[in-house]
Design a protein around this motif. Structure first.
Motif, PDB file in Angstrom:
ATOM      1  N   LYS A 166       0.768  -1.042   0.294  1.00 24.18           N
ATOM      2  CA  LYS A 166      -0.238  -0.026   0.281  1.00 24.18           C
ATOM      3  C   LYS A 166       1.195   0.932   0.039  1.00 24.18           C
ATOM      4  O   LYS A 166       0.516   2.389  -0.595  1.00 24.18           O
ATOM      5  CB  LYS A 166      -1.005  -0.056   1.240  1.00 24.18           C
ATOM      6  CG  LYS A 166      -2.232   1.047   1.341  1.00 24.18           C
ATOM      7  CD  LYS A 166      -2.957   1.141   2.524  1.00 24.18           C
ATOM      8  CE  LYS A 166      -4.183   2.441   2.087  1.00 24.18           C
ATOM      9  NZ  LYS A 166      -4.690   1.867   3.350  1.00 24.18           N
ATOM     10  N   LEU A 169       2.656   2.035  -3.420  1.00 24.01           N
ATOM     11  CA  LEU A 169       1.315   2.695  -4.122  1.00 24.01           C
ATOM     12  C   LEU A 169       1.541   3.489  -4.472  1.00 24.01           C
ATOM     13  O   LEU A 169       0.965   4.199  -4.962  1.00 24.01           O
ATOM     14  CB  LEU A 169       0.447   1.272  -4.293  1.00 24.01           C
ATOM     15  CG  LEU A 169      -1.018   1.778  -5.057  1.00 24.01           C
ATOM     16  CD1 LEU A 169      -0.956   1.276  -6.474  1.00 24.01           C
ATOM     17  CD2 LEU A 169      -1.817   0.785  -5.070  1.00 24.01           C
ATOM     18  N   GLN A 172       3.345   6.162  -5.815  1.00 23.63           N
ATOM     19  CA  GLN A 172       3.063   6.536  -7.187  1.00 23.63           C
ATOM     20  C   GLN A 172       2.456   7.635  -7.581  1.00 23.63           C
ATOM     21  O   GLN A 172       1.676   8.297  -8.654  1.00 23.63           O
ATOM     22  CB  GLN A 172       2.762   5.678  -8.179  1.00 23.63           C
ATOM     23  CG  GLN A 172       3.146   3.883  -7.479  1.00 23.63           C
ATOM     24  CD  GLN A 172       4.533   4.387  -7.785  1.00 23.63           C
ATOM     25  OE1 GLN A 172       5.013   4.539  -9.493  1.00 23.63           O
ATOM     26  NE2 GLN A 172       5.605   3.480  -6.688  1.00 23.63           N
ATOM     27  N   LEU A 175      -3.716   8.151  -3.345  1.00 23.27           N
ATOM     28  CA  LEU A 175      -4.099   6.328  -3.730  1.00 23.27           C
ATOM     29  C   LEU A 175      -5.379   7.247  -2.831  1.00 23.27           C
ATOM     30  O   LEU A 175      -5.350   7.288  -1.326  1.00 23.27           O
ATOM     31  CB  LEU A 175      -2.932   5.457  -3.018  1.00 23.27           C
ATOM     32  CG  LEU A 175      -3.550   4.080  -3.106  1.00 23.27           C
ATOM     33  CD1 LEU A 175      -4.329   3.715  -4.334  1.00 23.27           C
ATOM     34  CD2 LEU A 175      -3.005   3.534  -1.759  1.00 23.27           C
ATOM     35  N   LEU A 239      -5.816   6.248  -8.670  1.00 23.92           N
ATOM     36  CA  LEU A 239      -4.382   6.643  -8.108  1.00 23.92           C
ATOM     37  C   LEU A 239      -4.913   8.060  -9.426  1.00 23.92           C
ATOM     38  O   LEU A 239      -4.742   7.980  -9.993  1.00 23.92           O
ATOM     39  CB  LEU A 239      -3.635   5.549  -8.642  1.00 23.92           C
ATOM     40  CG  LEU A 239      -2.543   5.871  -8.510  1.00 23.92           C
ATOM     41  CD1 LEU A 239      -1.863   5.930  -7.334  1.00 23.92           C
ATOM     42  CD2 LEU A 239      -1.707   4.981  -9.217  1.00 23.92           C
ATOM     43  N   LEU A 267      -0.677  -2.246 -12.816  1.00 20.73           N
ATOM     44  CA  LEU A 267       0.408  -1.933 -11.347  1.00 20.73           C
ATOM     45  C   LEU A 267       0.221  -3.381 -10.847  1.00 20.73           C
ATOM     46  O   LEU A 267       0.034  -3.430  -9.118  1.00 20.73           O
ATOM     47  CB  LEU A 267      -0.872  -0.976 -10.810  1.00 20.73           C
ATOM     48  CG  LEU A 267      -0.567   0.217 -11.653  1.00 20.73           C
ATOM     49  CD1 LEU A 267      -2.271   0.694 -10.764  1.00 20.73           C
ATOM     50  CD2 LEU A 267       0.550   0.472 -11.452  1.00 20.73           C
ATOM     51  N   PHE A 270       2.231  -4.133  -7.070  1.00 25.32           N
ATOM     52  CA  PHE A 270       1.834  -3.976  -6.113  1.00 25.32           C
ATOM     53  C   PHE A 270       0.313  -4.374  -5.632  1.00 25.32           C
ATOM     54  O   PHE A 270      -0.316  -3.985  -4.426  1.00 25.32           O
ATOM     55  CB  PHE A 270       0.897  -1.838  -6.437  1.00 25.32           C
ATOM     56  CG  PHE A 270       2.151  -0.888  -7.127  1.00 25.32           C
ATOM     57  CD1 PHE A 270       3.692  -0.731  -5.848  1.00 25.32           C
ATOM     58  CD2 PHE A 270       2.322  -0.890  -7.952  1.00 25.32           C
ATOM     59  CE1 PHE A 270       4.477  -0.336  -5.752  1.00 25.32           C
ATOM     60  CE2 PHE A 270       3.568   0.157  -8.663  1.00 25.32           C
ATOM     61  CZ  PHE A 270       4.676  -0.242  -7.650  1.00 25.32           C
ATOM     62  N   PRO A 272      -3.184  -4.289  -6.679  1.00 21.69           N
ATOM     63  CA  PRO A 272      -4.011  -3.570  -6.435  1.00 21.69           C
ATOM     64  C   PRO A 272      -5.901  -4.335  -5.948  1.00 21.69           C
ATOM     65  O   PRO A 272      -6.218  -4.397  -5.115  1.00 21.69           O
ATOM     66  CB  PRO A 272      -4.305  -3.025  -7.578  1.00 21.69           C
ATOM     67  CG  PRO A 272      -3.891  -3.279  -8.752  1.00 21.69           C
ATOM     68  CD  PRO A 272      -2.626  -3.819  -7.771  1.00 21.69           C
TER      69      PRO A 272
END
Length: 358
Positions: A166, A169, A172, A175, A239, A267, A270, A272
């Motif tokens: 988390k 991510l 990036q 979030l 995101l 992604l 990560f 998601p």
């Protein structure tokens, strides 16, 4: 009691909705708000209904199967999974008996929950009953708090890994985890979900809902109806405002059933989808659901490692006592043979293409 295969499903909507409140067991995957639009996707499905005077006692979407021997089965479509019948709790056995008697053929119920109230009613109504397959799938039965569940479900190393994913991510971009407000218009959420699913491997294979010109409008209509009834649950990870994982569910009372999930495959490092399931789980705890069925295939590589509870389900075939025992046995044997042949063909295909079953 009288049984009929209804031709106009929309007209029966209010009665069907009222029946859900009296049902022996809830059947979210067969909610009328979902199923009435699903019928518009085409196919030969019909709605079996049982009445006692003016009162609706049973409703079950069915399809006729002709091979290897004719029988009926509960119906699934691009926008719904197999569900059980809505049957009046005070007339369960008589209503199921009337259904089987009218069909005059075996009835196959896919993914029926074993050993519950509906299973007992089926056993009471059927003259013949045979289990074709039994398996377990992941289920969440919230107890205590989400924090307590998280600590008890995963070892320290795994908890640390989820937190790390988390955090990485979030590096990036901005979030955000969000939850659709029950009753609010879900149109934008559905559009985002359809686009996200179509951008992945399902879109490449042509199996995404958006690839079906009838299924996409059906899902939009279904989610709109479910939202009006406060039965829709929707969760999203975004995101920088762009959806990267989405999941919806159908609620009925204190139970819920997960629908389909989609995530941004670029992604994947990560996870998601995992992070979204954890967010959804926290929200399900907060709402106080008693049980949430994953509706996943056996041995699902993601949800089985997150939700450790298991629900035993089965494909079960039933028939009225008026059907000969030899006819029933032949249908059961033929269906078992068909499944074995299909399984071998699938294994050969996967071996040839390098694909793996999940």
């Amino acid at each position: 009691m009288e049984c009929d295969l209804a031709a106009g499903t929309a007209a029966i909507g209010p009665e069907w909705q009222a029946l859900t409140a009296r049902a022996l067991v809830p059947s979210g995957p067969n909610s009328p708000e979902l199923m009435i639009p699903a019928f518009k996707t085409g196919g030969s499905a019909r709605l079996a209904v049982v009445r006692d005077g003016d009162a609706l006692r049973l409703a079950l979407p069915l399809m006729a199967r002709r091979f290897p021997l004719p029988f009926h089965a509960n119906w699934s479509s691009p926008v719904n999974f197999h569900g059980g019948p809505h049957v009046d709790r005070d007339f369960a056995v008589p209503a199921l008996t009337a259904l089987l008697g009218e069909l005059r053929q075996p009835l196959l119920l896919h993914s029926a929950v074993k050993d519950g109230a509906l299973w007992e009613a089926l056993a009471g109504a059927a003259g013949h009953m045979a289990v074709l397959e039994t398996w377990e799938r992941a289920v969440l039965r919230p107890s205590g708090t989400y924090g307590e569940w998280f600590e008890a479900s995963f070892e320290r190393k795994r908890r640390k890994e989820y937190r790390r994913l988390k955090a990485r991510l979030a590096e990036q971009g901005v979030l955000e985890a969000s939850t659709h407000e029950p009753g609010a218009d879900p149109a934008l959420w559905v559009d985002d979900f359809l686009a996200l699913e179509a951008a992945g491997w399902k879109g490449d294979r042509g199996t995404a809902i958006a690839s079906d010109r009838k299924a996409a409008p059906a899902l939009r209509e279904a989610c709109s109806g479910l939202a009006r009834s406060a039965k829709l649950r929707f969760w999203k990870l975004a995101l920088d405002g762009r959806p990267i994982a989405m999941l919806y569910a159908i609620a009925d009372g204190r139970e819920a059933w997960l629908g389909k999930i989609a995530h941004d495959e670029t992604l994947a490092r990560f996870s998601p989808g995992v992070l979204l399931i954890l967010h959804a789980t926290e929200q399900l705890f907060a709402e106080g659901f008693a049980q949430v069925d994953s509706c996943a295939v056996p041995g699902h590589p993601m949800i089985d490692h997150l939700w450790r509870g298991r629900l035993t389900v089965a494909d079960v075939m039933v028939a009225p006592s008026t059907l000969g025992a030899s006819r029933f046995a032949a249908t059961v044997a033929a269906e078992r043979l068909r499944r074995r042949m299909r399984g071998r063909a699938r294994d050969l295909f996967n071996s040839f293409t390098g694909r793996h079953r999940s």
